[in-house]
Design an enzyme around this catalytic site. Structure first.
Site, PDB file in Angstrom:
ATOM      1  N   ASP A   1       0.840  -1.201   0.000  1.00  0.00           N
ATOM      2  CA  ASP A   1       0.000   0.000   0.000  1.00  0.00           C
ATOM      3  C   ASP A   1       0.878   1.255   0.000  1.00  0.00           C
ATOM      4  O   ASP A   1       0.366   2.374  -0.027  1.00  0.00           O
ATOM      5  CB  ASP A   1      -1.002  -0.011   1.162  1.00  0.00           C
ATOM      6  CG  ASP A   1      -0.336  -0.090   2.515  1.00  0.00           C
ATOM      7  OD1 ASP A   1       0.902  -0.179   2.590  1.00  0.00           O
ATOM      8  OD2 ASP A   1      -1.079  -0.057   3.529  1.00  0.00           O
ATOM      9  N   SER A   2       2.211   1.060  -0.028  1.00  0.00           N
ATOM     10  CA  SER A   2       3.125   2.191  -0.265  1.00  0.00           C
ATOM     11  C   SER A   2       2.871   2.774  -1.659  1.00  0.00           C
ATOM     12  O   SER A   2       3.352   3.866  -1.975  1.00  0.00           O
ATOM     13  CB  SER A   2       4.588   1.752  -0.128  1.00  0.00           C
ATOM     14  OG  SER A   2       4.830   0.568  -0.869  1.00  0.00           O
TER      15      SER A   2
ATOM     16  N   ASP B   1      -1.007  -6.118  -0.140  1.00  0.00           N
ATOM     17  CA  ASP B   1      -1.448  -5.492   1.108  1.00  0.00           C
ATOM     18  C   ASP B   1      -2.953  -5.316   1.139  1.00  0.00           C
ATOM     19  O   ASP B   1      -3.543  -4.807   0.175  1.00  0.00           O
ATOM     20  CB  ASP B   1      -0.823  -4.091   1.234  1.00  0.00           C
ATOM     21  CG  ASP B   1       0.417  -4.066   2.098  1.00  0.00           C
ATOM     22  OD1 ASP B   1       0.540  -4.924   2.993  1.00  0.00           O
ATOM     23  OD2 ASP B   1       1.264  -3.190   1.868  1.00  0.00           O
TER      24      ASP B   1
ATOM     25  N   LYS C   1      -1.183  -9.420   2.819  1.00  0.00           N
ATOM     26  CA  LYS C   1      -0.450  -8.962   4.009  1.00  0.00           C
ATOM     27  C   LYS C   1      -1.366  -8.040   4.799  1.00  0.00           C
ATOM     28  O   LYS C   1      -2.161  -7.303   4.222  1.00  0.00           O
ATOM     29  CB  LYS C   1       0.839  -8.228   3.616  1.00  0.00           C
ATOM     30  CG  LYS C   1       1.611  -7.696   4.834  1.00  0.00           C
ATOM     31  CD  LYS C   1       3.038  -7.335   4.497  1.00  0.00           C
ATOM     32  CE  LYS C   1       3.219  -5.990   3.832  1.00  0.00           C
ATOM     33  NZ  LYS C   1       2.718  -4.831   4.602  1.00  0.00           N
TER      34      LYS C   1
ATOM     35  N   GLU D   1      -1.589  -5.608   8.561  1.00  0.00           N
ATOM     36  CA  GLU D   1      -0.812  -4.963   9.627  1.00  0.00           C
ATOM     37  C   GLU D   1      -1.459  -5.180  10.995  1.00  0.00           C
ATOM     38  O   GLU D   1      -2.657  -4.976  11.148  1.00  0.00           O
ATOM     39  CB  GLU D   1      -0.708  -3.455   9.367  1.00  0.00           C
ATOM     40  CG  GLU D   1       0.124  -3.103   8.149  1.00  0.00           C
ATOM     41  CD  GLU D   1       0.324  -1.596   7.961  1.00  0.00           C
ATOM     42  OE1 GLU D   1      -0.061  -0.801   8.856  1.00  0.00           O
ATOM     43  OE2 GLU D   1       0.874  -1.222   6.912  1.00  0.00           O
TER      44      GLU D   1
ATOM     45  N   GLU E   1       8.991  -4.162  10.634  1.00  0.00           N
ATOM     46  CA  GLU E   1       9.488  -2.884  10.100  1.00  0.00           C
ATOM     47  C   GLU E   1      10.036  -1.991  11.203  1.00  0.00           C
ATOM     48  O   GLU E   1       9.388  -1.754  12.225  1.00  0.00           O
ATOM     49  CB  GLU E   1       8.321  -2.178   9.370  1.00  0.00           C
ATOM     50  CG  GLU E   1       8.734  -0.850   8.766  1.00  0.00           C
ATOM     51  CD  GLU E   1       7.709  -0.295   7.765  1.00  0.00           C
ATOM     52  OE1 GLU E   1       6.725  -0.987   7.434  1.00  0.00           O
ATOM     53  OE2 GLU E   1       7.903   0.851   7.321  1.00  0.00           O
TER      54      GLU E   1
HETATM   55  O1  KIV Z   1       3.526  -1.107   1.640  1.00  0.00           O
HETATM   56  C1  KIV Z   1       4.715  -1.461   1.690  1.00  0.00           C
HETATM   57  O2  KIV Z   1       5.530  -1.167   0.813  1.00  0.00           O
HETATM   58  C2  KIV Z   1       5.133  -2.221   2.856  1.00  0.00           C
HETATM   59  C3  KIV Z   1       6.611  -2.416   3.038  1.00  0.00           C
HETATM   60  C4  KIV Z   1       7.195  -1.186   3.620  1.00  0.00           C
HETATM   61  C5  KIV Z   1       6.917  -3.618   3.838  1.00  0.00           C
HETATM   62  O3  KIV Z   1       4.344  -2.634   3.639  1.00  0.00           O
END
Ligand code: KIV
Length: 273
Positions: A53-54, A92, A122, A124, A191
């Site tokens: 989600d970056s 994510d 993924k 969080e 992280e």
């Molecule tokens: O969204 C992302 O890029 C991440 C990484 C920083 C692990 O969760």
């Protein structure tokens, strides 16, 4: 010799990542959000690709990861999947698609799997979201955890500083890691925490710990592609190693093109029909 030559391009699975940990082989992971980059990353032999989600930051220009939607994550994941043959692709679950409601979490994960054909999600958090993790796993969807600095909670933390320096938070992180492993997660991203803590978690757990800013004592590393290529030039935390300075290379290319157009040097007689 490239990784593809070594393993004949055999598809990476969640099971294979666990086997890599068992034989002490480090796991490489990088983010991707589009077809062309994902294809290059896969051809280079990366073990896993994270549709992170970056994308909210580096693709859409948002300050945080919170605004990105499930539809947008699926769009990125679909594009990535078209470019990947070997790497395991993890997507994510975005902010608001799984917290506080495990049925909604499952529905979000199912949409990602059905519409993008990605191989895992993924999510969080630890104890707070364990019901969502369990429900997603119960549908046969592999889940990667994410502990330590969890950017979707930036408004709770207030900063992107190193997490779990204090004993209480470190203890919770260790407990959460065990909880996620016991629930059935196949790996956990940790992280921006002290290297010693991350190494301890990696040694206590049987599933791989993939670090970002978590030192070298873990089972693998993940970075954001735009950061490690120097495209995202304003971001330079201590943990980031830049493998290229594409930002400057791209700007030079853009400037040369502008000059050539302005001076009527492009196109020349051999670049036309
Ligand atoms: O969204 C992302 O890029 C991440 C990484 C920083 C692990 O969760």
């Amino acid at each position: 010799m490239s990784t593809n030559t070594i393993d004949n391009g055999r598809k990476v699975t969640t099971r294979r990542l666990i086997e890599m940990k068992q034989r002490g082989e480090k796991i490489s992971m990088l983010t991707a959000y589009d077809y062309s980059s994902a294809k290059l990353i896969d051809e280079a032999g990366m073990d896993a690709i994270l549709v992170g989600d970056s994308a909210s930051n580096v693709m859409a220009g948002n300050v945080t990861t919170l605004p990105i939607t499930l539809d947008q994550m699926i769009y990125h994941a679909k594009s990535v999947m078209k470019g990947v043959k070997r790497a395991l692709v993890v997507v994510d679950l975005p902010f608001g698609s799984y917290q506080g409601n495990s049925k909604e979490a499952l529905a979000s994960a199912i949409r990602i799997m059905k519409e993008s054909h990605a191989e895992a999600v993924k999510i969080e958090g630890g104890a707070e979201i364990i019901q969502s993790v369990e429900r997603i796993l119960s549908a046969g969807i592999p889940v990667m955890g994410h502990l330590g600095l969890t950017p979707q909670s930036i408004n709770k933390f207030g900063t992107y500083n190193v997490r779990a320096r204090e004993e209480e938070e470190a203890k919770k992180l260790i407990a959460d890691a065990h909880l996620l492993e016991d629930a059935g997660c196949f790996a956990i991203v940790i992280e921006k925490v002290p290297a010693e803590l991350a190494a301890r978690v990696a040694s206590e757990l049987t599933i791989p710990i993939i670090g970002i800013g978590a030192g070298g004592g873990v089972d693998g590393q993940v970075l954001v592609m735009h950061d490690m290529l120097g495209i995202n030039q304003g971001f330079s935390p201590r943990f980031l190693r830049r493998y290229a300075n594409l930002g400057d290379i791209m700007k030079d290319a853009f400037k040369n093109y502008i000059n050539d157009v302005k001076n009527s040097d492009f196109p020349n007689s051999s670049e036309q029909y």
